[in-house]
Design a protein around this motif. Structure first.
Motif, PDB file in Angstrom:
ATOM      1  N   GLU A 114     -13.159  17.165 -10.916  1.00  0.00           N
ATOM      2  CA  GLU A 114     -12.570  15.871 -11.282  1.00  0.00           C
ATOM      3  C   GLU A 114     -11.413  15.533 -10.347  1.00  0.00           C
ATOM      4  OE1 GLU A 114      -9.625  15.063 -14.765  1.00  0.00           O
ATOM      5  OE2 GLU A 114     -11.654  14.844 -15.588  1.00  0.00           O
TER       6      GLU A 114
ATOM      7  N   LYS B 204     -12.668  14.584  -6.823  1.00  0.00           N
ATOM      8  CA  LYS B 204     -13.204  13.218  -6.794  1.00  0.00           C
ATOM      9  C   LYS B 204     -12.063  12.200  -6.756  1.00  0.00           C
ATOM     10  CE  LYS B 204     -17.456  14.210  -9.319  1.00  0.00           C
ATOM     11  NZ  LYS B 204     -18.173  14.055 -10.592  1.00  0.00           N
ATOM     12  N   THR B 205     -11.052  12.434  -7.562  1.00  0.00           N
ATOM     13  CA  THR B 205      -9.903  11.526  -7.601  1.00  0.00           C
ATOM     14  C   THR B 205      -9.170  11.516  -6.271  1.00  0.00           C
ATOM     15  OG1 THR B 205      -9.653  11.829  -9.985  1.00  0.00           O
ATOM     16  CG2 THR B 205      -7.728  11.035  -8.785  1.00  0.00           C
TER      17      THR B 205
ATOM     18  N   ASN C  93       1.008   4.072  -2.895  1.00  0.00           N
ATOM     19  CA  ASN C  93       0.808   5.482  -2.561  1.00  0.00           C
ATOM     20  C   ASN C  93       1.929   6.348  -3.118  1.00  0.00           C
ATOM     21  OD1 ASN C  93      -1.616   5.086  -1.222  1.00  0.00           O
ATOM     22  ND2 ASN C  93      -0.673   4.926   0.791  1.00  0.00           N
TER      23      ASN C  93
ATOM     24  N   ASN D 209     -10.404  12.189  -3.347  1.00  0.00           N
ATOM     25  CA  ASN D 209     -11.236  11.474  -2.371  1.00  0.00           C
ATOM     26  C   ASN D 209     -11.067   9.970  -2.499  1.00  0.00           C
ATOM     27  OD1 ASN D 209     -12.406  13.592  -0.910  1.00  0.00           O
ATOM     28  ND2 ASN D 209     -13.968  13.926  -2.484  1.00  0.00           N
ATOM     29  N   LYS D 210     -10.964   9.478  -3.721  1.00  0.00           N
ATOM     30  CA  LYS D 210     -10.739   8.045  -3.931  1.00  0.00           C
ATOM     31  C   LYS D 210      -9.378   7.627  -3.389  1.00  0.00           C
ATOM     32  CE  LYS D 210     -13.564   7.793  -8.083  1.00  0.00           C
ATOM     33  NZ  LYS D 210     -13.533   7.621  -9.555  1.00  0.00           N
ATOM     34  N   LEU D 211      -8.367   8.459  -3.614  1.00  0.00           N
ATOM     35  CA  LEU D 211      -7.016   8.136  -3.148  1.00  0.00           C
ATOM     36  C   LEU D 211      -6.921   8.125  -1.631  1.00  0.00           C
ATOM     37  CD1 LEU D 211      -4.803  10.181  -5.621  1.00  0.00           C
ATOM     38  CD2 LEU D 211      -4.889   7.689  -5.419  1.00  0.00           C
TER      39      LEU D 211
ATOM     40  N   GLN E  61       0.832  -1.210   0.000  1.00  0.00           N
ATOM     41  CA  GLN E  61       0.000   0.000   0.000  1.00  0.00           C
ATOM     42  C   GLN E  61       0.861   1.252   0.000  1.00  0.00           C
ATOM     43  OE1 GLN E  61      -2.367  -1.096   3.422  1.00  0.00           O
ATOM     44  NE2 GLN E  61      -4.133  -1.589   2.147  1.00  0.00           N
TER      45      GLN E  61
ATOM     46  N   LYS F 260      -9.208   7.226   0.576  1.00  0.00           N
ATOM     47  CA  LYS F 260     -10.059   6.243   1.271  1.00  0.00           C
ATOM     48  C   LYS F 260      -9.219   5.241   2.007  1.00  0.00           C
ATOM     49  CE  LYS F 260     -14.318   6.369  -1.275  1.00  0.00           C
ATOM     50  NZ  LYS F 260     -15.280   5.615  -2.027  1.00  0.00           N
TER      51      LYS F 260
END
Length: 102
Positions: free
Chosen positions: A92, A95-96, A63, A98-100, A59, A102
């Motif tokens: 955009e 949103k990206t 990252n 926020n996904k990263l 992980q 999580k």
């Protein structure tokens, strides 16, 4: 063109400098090897904590690749699209991110 490359938003591709691309590919190759190693550990019934430590290492490595990509994206694609008046790129990007995170 910067070392990061530049974004071609209409084609949704981003040319990257050879040095940066080689760095990311090298990191991803190591991650791929680590994941195969984890699979082997599971198959051999290795102690859970040891497997979890390897998962944490994978992980962290992913990252690091994500940070390289994000930096390049912000310095090239995002910057260019904002300069062209395309402020949708901010949503955009959010949103990206926020996904990263999580």
């Amino acid at each position: 063109m910067s070392e990061q490359g530049h974004c071609c938003s209409s084609e949704r591709s981003t040319p990257r400098a050879d040095k940066i691309k080689a760095n990311m590919i090298s990191r991803l190759n190591r991650v791929e090897g680590q994941v195969r190693g984890i699979r082997g550990m599971v198959e051999k019934d290795v102690y859970c904590d040891d497997i979890l430590n390897q998962i944490a290492a994978v992980q962290s490595a992913l990252n690091a690749v994500g940070k390289i990509l994000l930096e390049g994206h912000m310095k090239s694609c995002v910057m260019e699209r904002i300069q062209q008046g395309d402020n949708e790129v901010i949503d955009e990007l959010l949103k990206t991110m926020n996904k990263l995170m999580k």
